[in-house]
Write an enzyme that holds these catalytic residues in place. Structure first.
Site, PDB file in Angstrom:
ATOM      1  N   SER A  29      -7.565  -6.402   5.763  1.00  0.00           N
ATOM      2  CA  SER A  29      -8.886  -6.350   6.395  1.00  0.00           C
ATOM      3  C   SER A  29      -9.029  -7.444   7.443  1.00  0.00           C
ATOM      4  CB  SER A  29      -9.977  -6.497   5.333  1.00  0.00           C
ATOM      5  OG  SER A  29      -9.911  -5.448   4.390  1.00  0.00           O
ATOM      6  N   ALA A  56     -12.028  -8.265   2.569  1.00  0.00           N
ATOM      7  CA  ALA A  56     -11.746  -9.523   3.266  1.00  0.00           C
ATOM      8  C   ALA A  56     -10.359 -10.037   2.922  1.00  0.00           C
ATOM      9  CB  ALA A  56     -12.801 -10.573   2.913  1.00  0.00           C
ATOM     10  N   CYS A  71       0.812  -1.210   0.000  1.00  0.00           N
ATOM     11  CA  CYS A  71       0.000   0.000   0.000  1.00  0.00           C
ATOM     12  C   CYS A  71       0.849   1.266   0.000  1.00  0.00           C
ATOM     13  CB  CYS A  71      -0.952   0.013   1.188  1.00  0.00           C
ATOM     14  SG  CYS A  71      -0.134   0.019   2.787  1.00  0.00           S
TER      15      CYS A  71
END
Length: 451
Positions: free
Chosen positions: A197, A193, A50
């Protein structure tokens, strides 16, 4: 070894650039395939998280490699080369090894010491192995990076210097209150998911939230995560799954919302948050861990809403205190880089040494055969004794030079010793190359399935 890294991260680029330059998994695969098709790269793999995108490659030409890898990153990230170039960094050979080992130890993370990067490095190597773009160098490098990272976490106190991005984000939302006190009894909505997460949901469950709703585009994955969270042997929290179309309704009931999806656009707009029908007498906490962002940055201006995203986490982490253990990890990294470089340089000369000993064995065999022709009356015992004597003489003559050349080759600047050995003994380059190819094939077989 001609290892080259071209990349950008939260340290070199603003969040706005990182958001636009994110690489979905299918794009990563295409990037690796195109990297090998490019002339300078013999093998490649990509580390995409990220807050970083890094392309690792074994290249035969530095400047051509930098130009080609930079162009490929621009093409596949969707950010023009001219715009992307000011934010790119380049590391070469030992500096590239030092960089990856530092990343593996959490020294280059947004939150120093976080351990999730090890899983991401593991995934990067697995992708390179699956696509057969990672050869002997990158297999060795990434396997060693994983070992170095594990050493840092087990042998030092680097874990005390930081925590996962999830924990750090929740601490920012709690704003000084212990997370378990702040989260106790609250209702949480987790959107997505995937691994991040799932980590967020588990962290919230351990912190004592009363309920967790998992929403995902694939309902089965949301149901599986909710089932794991609610298992008696697990966290035991009340958990259920929801379809993405129900996020608006769930948003109105949630005290804490964590979102981390692979969506290319916003998952929650400011209007979505404002019109969710929530009672605004109690604050609502939003944690956006996605890159590009899932939640509209404008949501933080809404009354009763507190939003923490990657950008605000980057600002907060810059002020986080560095633990004394960081210095210990830096020393560990430096030692491991030196050891890795020495091992790679020593391995580089091995095919030449093997080829030399092969040539010597051929000479011995030829001379023994010639002697048998001249002395046909030798019995088996005499022939064996003569053969063994000649082999011992050759082995003794070669032992000291080959041992010493391996020692010299392991030192910085020792690559030229292999060339000198080939020249002095007039070794056939194709013989040396065939040994190298055999070693590479053995290494490929050995490394399959190890990640």
């Amino acid at each position: 070894m001609s290892l080259l890294v071209v990349g950008l991260s939260h340290r070199s680029a603003p969040v706005s650039i990182l958001e636009r330059a994110s690489l979905p998994s299918d794009t990563q695969a295409k990037l690796l395939q195109d990297s090998l098709a490019a002339e300078p790269a013999a093998e490649a793999t990509v580390l995409a998280t990220c807050n970083r995108i890094e392309l690792y490659a074994d290249v035969d030409k530095f400047h051509a490699g930098v130009a080609e890898l930079s162009t490929l990153l621009a093409q596949h990230s969707g950010v023009g080369l001219e715009e992307l170039t000011p934010y790119l960094y380049v590391h070469y050979e030992d500096r590239a090894v030092h960089h990856l080992f530092s990343v593996a130890c959490g020294l280059d993370s947004m939150v120093v010491g976080e351990g999730q990067i090890l899983g991401q490095i593991k995934d990067a190597l697995a992708l390179g192995q699956e696509l057969h773009t990672a050869g002997r160098l990158l297999n060795d490098l990434f396997q060693q990076a994983l070992r170095v990272g594990k050493r840092a976490h087990s042998e030092t106190g680097i874990d005390r210097a930081g925590q996962s991005l999830v924990t750090f984000g929740l601490e920012q939302l709690a704003d000084g209150t212990p997370v378990d006190q702040w989260a106790a009894g609250k209702k949480a909505l987790v959107i997505g998911a995937g691994s991040m997460s799932s980590l967020a949901a588990a962290t919230l469950a351990r912190a004592g939230v009363a309920e967790i709703v998992v929403a995902n585009r694939t309902l089965a994955r949301a149901e599986r995560l909710a089932e794991i969270l609610g298992e008696p042997g697990g966290t035991g929290v009340t958990a259920r799954a929801a379809e993405m179309v129900a996020v608006g309704d769930e948003l109105g009931r949630a005290d804490i919302v964590v979102s981390c999806t692979g969506a290319t656009g916003l998952v929650l707009t400011a209007d979505d948050v404002e019109t969710a029908g929530r009672d605004r007498t109690a604050p609502q906490y939003l944690l956006d861990l996605a890159m590009p962002r899932d939640i509209d940055a404008a949501a933080h201006r809404l009354p009763g809403v507190r939003l923490v995203d990657i950008e605000s986490l980057a600002d907060a982490s810059a002020d986080a205190p560095m633990a004394a253990d960081v210095d210990q990890v830096r020393t560990l990294v430096s030692d491991e880089v030196a050891a890795f470089g020495a091992a790679q340089r020593a391995a580089h000369i091995t095919p030449t040494v093997v080829a030399l000993r092969t040539m010597a064995a051929d000479v011995v065999a030829g001379e023994v055969a010639r002697l048998e022709g001249r002395l046909p009356g030798l019995d088996d015992k005499q022939r064996a004794e003569i053969t063994q004597t000649v082999r011992r003489v050759v082995d003794k003559l070669l032992h000291a030079p080959t041992v010493r050349v391996k020692q010299l080759a392991s030192e910085p600047g020792g690559a030229g010793y292999a060339d000198a050995l080939r020249t002095l003994f007039d070794l056939d380059p194709e013989t040396v190359a065939s040994v190298s190819r055999a070693d590479l094939n053995d290494a490929d077989v050995k490394n399959r399935g190890r990640v």
